[in-house]
Design a protein around this motif. Structure first.
Motif, PDB file in Angstrom:
ATOM      1  N   ILE A   1      53.084   0.298  20.213  1.00 24.14           N
ATOM      2  CA  ILE A   1      53.811   1.393  19.552  1.00 24.14           C
ATOM      3  C   ILE A   1      53.046   1.781  18.293  1.00 24.14           C
ATOM      4  O   ILE A   1      52.650   0.918  17.500  1.00 24.14           O
ATOM      5  CB  ILE A   1      55.261   0.952  19.211  1.00 24.14           C
ATOM      6  CG1 ILE A   1      56.034   0.704  20.517  1.00 24.14           C
ATOM      7  CG2 ILE A   1      55.972   2.002  18.352  1.00 24.14           C
ATOM      8  CD1 ILE A   1      57.441   0.177  20.327  1.00 24.14           C
ATOM      9  N   GLU A   2      52.829   3.092  18.129  1.00 22.17           N
ATOM     10  CA  GLU A   2      52.042   3.591  16.981  1.00 22.17           C
ATOM     11  C   GLU A   2      52.764   4.785  16.345  1.00 22.17           C
ATOM     12  O   GLU A   2      52.999   5.797  17.017  1.00 22.17           O
ATOM     13  CB  GLU A   2      50.635   3.976  17.493  1.00 22.17           C
ATOM     14  CG  GLU A   2      49.924   5.083  16.749  1.00 22.17           C
ATOM     15  CD  GLU A   2      49.533   4.749  15.319  1.00 22.17           C
ATOM     16  OE1 GLU A   2      49.047   3.640  15.068  1.00 22.17           O
ATOM     17  OE2 GLU A   2      49.734   5.627  14.460  1.00 22.17           O
ATOM     18  N   THR A   3      53.132   4.623  15.077  1.00 22.50           N
ATOM     19  CA  THR A   3      53.790   5.732  14.363  1.00 22.50           C
ATOM     20  C   THR A   3      53.308   5.770  12.905  1.00 22.50           C
ATOM     21  O   THR A   3      54.123   5.863  11.997  1.00 22.50           O
ATOM     22  CB  THR A   3      55.337   5.565  14.346  1.00 22.50           C
ATOM     23  OG1 THR A   3      55.650   4.329  13.695  1.00 22.50           O
ATOM     24  CG2 THR A   3      55.954   5.607  15.717  1.00 22.50           C
ATOM     25  N   SER A   4      51.982   5.689  12.679  1.00 15.56           N
ATOM     26  CA  SER A   4      51.540   5.578  11.280  1.00 15.56           C
ATOM     27  C   SER A   4      51.379   6.927  10.587  1.00 15.56           C
ATOM     28  O   SER A   4      51.418   7.017   9.368  1.00 15.56           O
ATOM     29  CB  SER A   4      50.234   4.800  11.206  1.00 15.56           C
ATOM     30  OG  SER A   4      49.212   5.529  11.830  1.00 15.56           O
ATOM     31  N   CYS A   5      51.187   8.005  11.362  1.00 19.85           N
ATOM     32  CA  CYS A   5      50.992   9.320  10.733  1.00 19.85           C
ATOM     33  C   CYS A   5      51.947  10.312  11.384  1.00 19.85           C
ATOM     34  O   CYS A   5      53.152  10.119  11.322  1.00 19.85           O
ATOM     35  CB  CYS A   5      49.526   9.723  10.857  1.00 19.85           C
ATOM     36  SG  CYS A   5      49.094  11.145   9.836  1.00 19.85           S
TER      37      CYS A   5
ATOM     38  N   ALA B   1      53.674   7.410  19.403  1.00 28.62           N
ATOM     39  CA  ALA B   1      52.880   7.032  20.571  1.00 28.62           C
ATOM     40  C   ALA B   1      53.295   5.677  21.124  1.00 28.62           C
ATOM     41  O   ALA B   1      53.664   4.769  20.369  1.00 28.62           O
ATOM     42  CB  ALA B   1      51.397   7.007  20.206  1.00 28.62           C
ATOM     43  N   ALA B   2      53.257   5.562  22.446  1.00 32.68           N
ATOM     44  CA  ALA B   2      53.532   4.290  23.117  1.00 32.68           C
ATOM     45  C   ALA B   2      52.605   4.175  24.312  1.00 32.68           C
ATOM     46  O   ALA B   2      52.255   5.186  24.938  1.00 32.68           O
ATOM     47  CB  ALA B   2      54.990   4.223  23.564  1.00 32.68           C
ATOM     48  N   ALA B   3      52.183   2.941  24.615  1.00 37.33           N
ATOM     49  CA  ALA B   3      51.251   2.723  25.723  1.00 37.33           C
ATOM     50  C   ALA B   3      51.464   1.343  26.315  1.00 37.33           C
ATOM     51  O   ALA B   3      51.929   0.436  25.628  1.00 37.33           O
ATOM     52  CB  ALA B   3      49.812   2.839  25.216  1.00 37.33           C
TER      53      ALA B   3
ATOM     54  N   ILE C   1      51.086   7.500  26.073  1.00 39.85           N
ATOM     55  CA  ILE C   1      51.852   8.708  25.742  1.00 39.85           C
ATOM     56  C   ILE C   1      51.733   8.992  24.241  1.00 39.85           C
ATOM     57  O   ILE C   1      51.963   8.104  23.420  1.00 39.85           O
ATOM     58  CB  ILE C   1      53.357   8.528  26.101  1.00 39.85           C
ATOM     59  CG1 ILE C   1      53.530   8.059  27.552  1.00 39.85           C
ATOM     60  CG2 ILE C   1      54.150   9.806  25.817  1.00 39.85           C
ATOM     61  CD1 ILE C   1      53.167   9.062  28.625  1.00 39.85           C
ATOM     62  N   VAL C   2      51.349  10.227  23.914  1.00 42.50           N
ATOM     63  CA  VAL C   2      51.248  10.617  22.496  1.00 42.50           C
ATOM     64  C   VAL C   2      52.023  11.915  22.288  1.00 42.50           C
ATOM     65  O   VAL C   2      51.705  12.928  22.907  1.00 42.50           O
ATOM     66  CB  VAL C   2      49.776  10.837  22.066  1.00 42.50           C
ATOM     67  CG1 VAL C   2      49.702  11.179  20.576  1.00 42.50           C
ATOM     68  CG2 VAL C   2      48.921   9.613  22.361  1.00 42.50           C
ATOM     69  N   ALA C   3      53.033  11.874  21.431  1.00 45.50           N
ATOM     70  CA  ALA C   3      53.761  13.096  21.065  1.00 45.50           C
ATOM     71  C   ALA C   3      53.404  13.395  19.611  1.00 45.50           C
ATOM     72  O   ALA C   3      53.601  12.558  18.732  1.00 45.50           O
ATOM     73  CB  ALA C   3      55.259  12.886  21.216  1.00 45.50           C
ATOM     74  N   SER C   4      52.825  14.564  19.384  1.00 43.40           N
ATOM     75  CA  SER C   4      52.393  14.894  18.024  1.00 43.40           C
ATOM     76  C   SER C   4      53.320  15.933  17.414  1.00 43.40           C
ATOM     77  O   SER C   4      53.820  16.815  18.110  1.00 43.40           O
ATOM     78  CB  SER C   4      50.966  15.444  18.091  1.00 43.40           C
ATOM     79  OG  SER C   4      50.643  16.067  16.881  1.00 43.40           O
ATOM     80  N   SER C   5      53.558  15.832  16.105  1.00 41.68           N
ATOM     81  CA  SER C   5      54.368  16.859  15.434  1.00 41.68           C
ATOM     82  C   SER C   5      53.454  17.784  14.614  1.00 41.68           C
ATOM     83  O   SER C   5      53.899  18.470  13.699  1.00 41.68           O
ATOM     84  CB  SER C   5      55.442  16.214  14.539  1.00 41.68           C
ATOM     85  OG  SER C   5      54.854  15.393  13.560  1.00 41.68           O
ATOM     86  N   LEU C   6      52.152  17.783  14.982  1.00 39.96           N
ATOM     87  CA  LEU C   6      51.145  18.525  14.217  1.00 39.96           C
ATOM     88  C   LEU C   6      51.531  19.988  13.968  1.00 39.96           C
ATOM     89  O   LEU C   6      51.370  20.494  12.855  1.00 39.96           O
ATOM     90  CB  LEU C   6      49.801  18.451  14.942  1.00 39.96           C
ATOM     91  CG  LEU C   6      48.598  18.972  14.173  1.00 39.96           C
ATOM     92  CD1 LEU C   6      48.346  18.122  12.936  1.00 39.96           C
ATOM     93  CD2 LEU C   6      47.350  18.977  15.041  1.00 39.96           C
TER      94      LEU C   6
ATOM     95  N   ASP D   1      44.730   9.214  16.976  1.00 32.82           N
ATOM     96  CA  ASP D   1      45.750   8.172  16.940  1.00 32.82           C
ATOM     97  C   ASP D   1      46.428   8.023  18.306  1.00 32.82           C
ATOM     98  O   ASP D   1      46.811   9.027  18.920  1.00 32.82           O
ATOM     99  CB  ASP D   1      46.792   8.495  15.868  1.00 32.82           C
ATOM    100  CG  ASP D   1      46.219   8.309  14.473  1.00 32.82           C
ATOM    101  OD1 ASP D   1      45.111   7.747  14.363  1.00 32.82           O
ATOM    102  OD2 ASP D   1      46.886   8.701  13.503  1.00 32.82           O
ATOM    103  N   ASN D   2      46.568   6.785  18.741  1.00 29.77           N
ATOM    104  CA  ASN D   2      47.205   6.496  20.036  1.00 29.77           C
ATOM    105  C   ASN D   2      47.695   5.058  20.019  1.00 29.77           C
ATOM    106  O   ASN D   2      47.335   4.273  19.139  1.00 29.77           O
ATOM    107  CB  ASN D   2      46.194   6.710  21.161  1.00 29.77           C
ATOM    108  CG  ASN D   2      45.068   5.697  21.110  1.00 29.77           C
ATOM    109  OD1 ASN D   2      45.171   4.625  21.676  1.00 29.77           O
ATOM    110  ND2 ASN D   2      43.980   6.007  20.389  1.00 29.77           N
ATOM    111  N   ALA D   3      48.524   4.704  21.000  1.00 27.33           N
ATOM    112  CA  ALA D   3      49.085   3.345  21.016  1.00 27.33           C
ATOM    113  C   ALA D   3      48.321   2.411  21.946  1.00 27.33           C
ATOM    114  O   ALA D   3      48.499   1.202  21.875  1.00 27.33           O
ATOM    115  CB  ALA D   3      50.556   3.403  21.420  1.00 27.33           C
ATOM    116  N   ALA D   4      47.436   2.975  22.802  1.00 29.92           N
ATOM    117  CA  ALA D   4      46.661   2.119  23.701  1.00 29.92           C
ATOM    118  C   ALA D   4      45.757   1.190  22.880  1.00 29.92           C
ATOM    119  O   ALA D   4      45.584   0.011  23.198  1.00 29.92           O
ATOM    120  CB  ALA D   4      45.836   2.970  24.653  1.00 29.92           C
ATOM    121  N   MET D   5      45.194   1.722  21.800  1.00 25.93           N
ATOM    122  CA  MET D   5      44.308   0.896  20.962  1.00 25.93           C
ATOM    123  C   MET D   5      45.097  -0.227  20.275  1.00 25.93           C
ATOM    124  O   MET D   5      44.553  -1.299  20.006  1.00 25.93           O
ATOM    125  CB  MET D   5      43.561   1.775  19.939  1.00 25.93           C
ATOM    126  CG  MET D   5      44.446   2.457  18.921  1.00 25.93           C
ATOM    127  SD  MET D   5      43.493   3.620  17.892  1.00 25.93           S
ATOM    128  CE  MET D   5      44.659   3.971  16.558  1.00 25.93           C
TER     129      MET D   5
END
Ligand code: KG4
Ligand code: ZN
Length: 317
Positions: free
Chosen positions: A6-10, A14-16, A28-33, A298-302
């Motif tokens: 799980i990645e939500t730093s910026c 994201a979850a993988a 999966i990456v959902a961006s609010s850019l 940015d992604n959660a796989a890493m």
């Protein structure tokens, strides 16, 4: 072993699911850019509110895409730092609650180290030890990696991150946000020898400084009215940033006698950077690695990938 990351730093939620630290079963990456674009940068309050809304469905989508039931996840990995505190809190709270409810280990992962790990999520595998350069919107750091658990910090930016400099220069030139991709594109049409910018050298140090060049661009742009100048400025700015990143990284390889160079973070997508690295590395007999484009950002796989090497080491129950 399947790990849910799980990645939500910026601004991303994201979850993988990654198998044995290598095979990406879902990412999966959902961006609010888009919601930040009109402000010219990330607004932390908007980012964390979006993440609160999205986190549950993004994790569900990652499990579904991977075709893995939550009970068959061996551990949950989450970005612990660095990042926006409100955003980090969303991911960490969610991961903690999930780990507690499922009685699975929770593994904390450093976001910057994970950017370098993204290089190991591809068929061509780098060999350690290596020097690692992370260049993104929030960070510019050089590391020496002996193993996945030993990251030695060699240098970092003293002011702006490389990506931040791209974003600020794009703002000066009215090119929108994020600045990296558009400057990269315009620079390809702006080759010239008339305009020169220089990054601070900070010789004998592996640290970087990118705030001076941004100011130099500001003064230059103020005095130029020609629309063609934007492409030329983009070229000259990018050339100088790339030259600094390449020479500091190659120097670090030489000092550490490393034959592998890992690059990570959003700026690793830059075409001039890739070209210059390829040439410098060929001359020095160094192998350069970049993650696939989607894994540069940015992604959660890493996060899930690096966590595999930390299982049993630093678990929070
Ligand atoms: O890794 P990332 O998603 O964000 C952080 O973790 O900070 O990287 C985003 C950064 C932005 O500053 C963006 O302008 C920059 O990467 N970037 C680029 C390119 N594509 C994205 N910079 C230079 N050239 C590019 N092609
Ligand atoms: Zn990042």
């Amino acid at each position: 072993m399947n790990i849910l990351g799980i990645e939500t730093s910026c601004d991303e939620t994201a979850a993988a699911v990654v198998h044995n630290g290598r095979d990406i079963l879902s990412n999966i990456v959902a961006s609010s850019l888009k919601e930040h674009q009109k402000y010219g940068g990330i607004i932390p309050e908007i980012a964390s509110r979006r993440q609160m809304l999205l986190i549950h469905s993004v994790v569900e989508r990652a499990l579904k895409k991977a075709n893995v039931k939550i009970d068959h996840i061996s551990a949950i990995a989450v970005t612990i730092s660095p990042g926006l505190i409100g955003s980090l809190l969303v991911g960490i709270s969610f991961a903690r609650a999930l780990a507690f409810a499922l009685a699975k280990p929770l593994i904390e992962v450093d976001h910057i180290q994970a950017h370098l790990y993204a290089n190991f999520l591809q068929p061509r595998q780098p060999k350690l030890p290596a020097v690692g350069l992370v260049v993104s919107g929030g960070h510019s750091s050089l590391f020496y990696l002996k193993t996945f658990n030993r990251f030695e910090l060699l240098g970092q930016t003293r002011d702006d991150a490389a990506g931040e400099a791209f974003d600020k220069v794009a703002r000066i030139l009215n090119l929108g946000y994020p600045g990296g991709p558009v400057i990269d594109r315009l620079a390809q049409k702006g080759k010239n020898a008339e305009i020169r910018f220089r990054c601070a050298e900070l010789s004998d140090s592996s640290d970087f400084s990118f705030s001076g060049i941004k100011t130099a661009v500001l003064y230059h742009a103020r005095n130029t009215k020609s629309p063609l100048a934007v492409e030329k400025i983009a070229y000259a700015f990018q050339k100088s940033v790339v030259a600094t990143l390449v020479s500091k990284s190659i120097d670090a390889c030489r000092k550490k006698k490393a034959k592998t160079l890992l690059v990570g973070g959003g700026v690793a997508a830059n075409s001039a950077l890739r070209k210059e690295f390829a040439e410098a590395a060929r001359n020095q007999d160094i192998q350069v690695f970049y993650p696939p484009l989607a894994l540069c950002l940015d992604n959660a796989a890493m996060i899930a990938g690096l966590a595999y090497h930390r299982v049993g080491e630093k678990e929070i129950k």
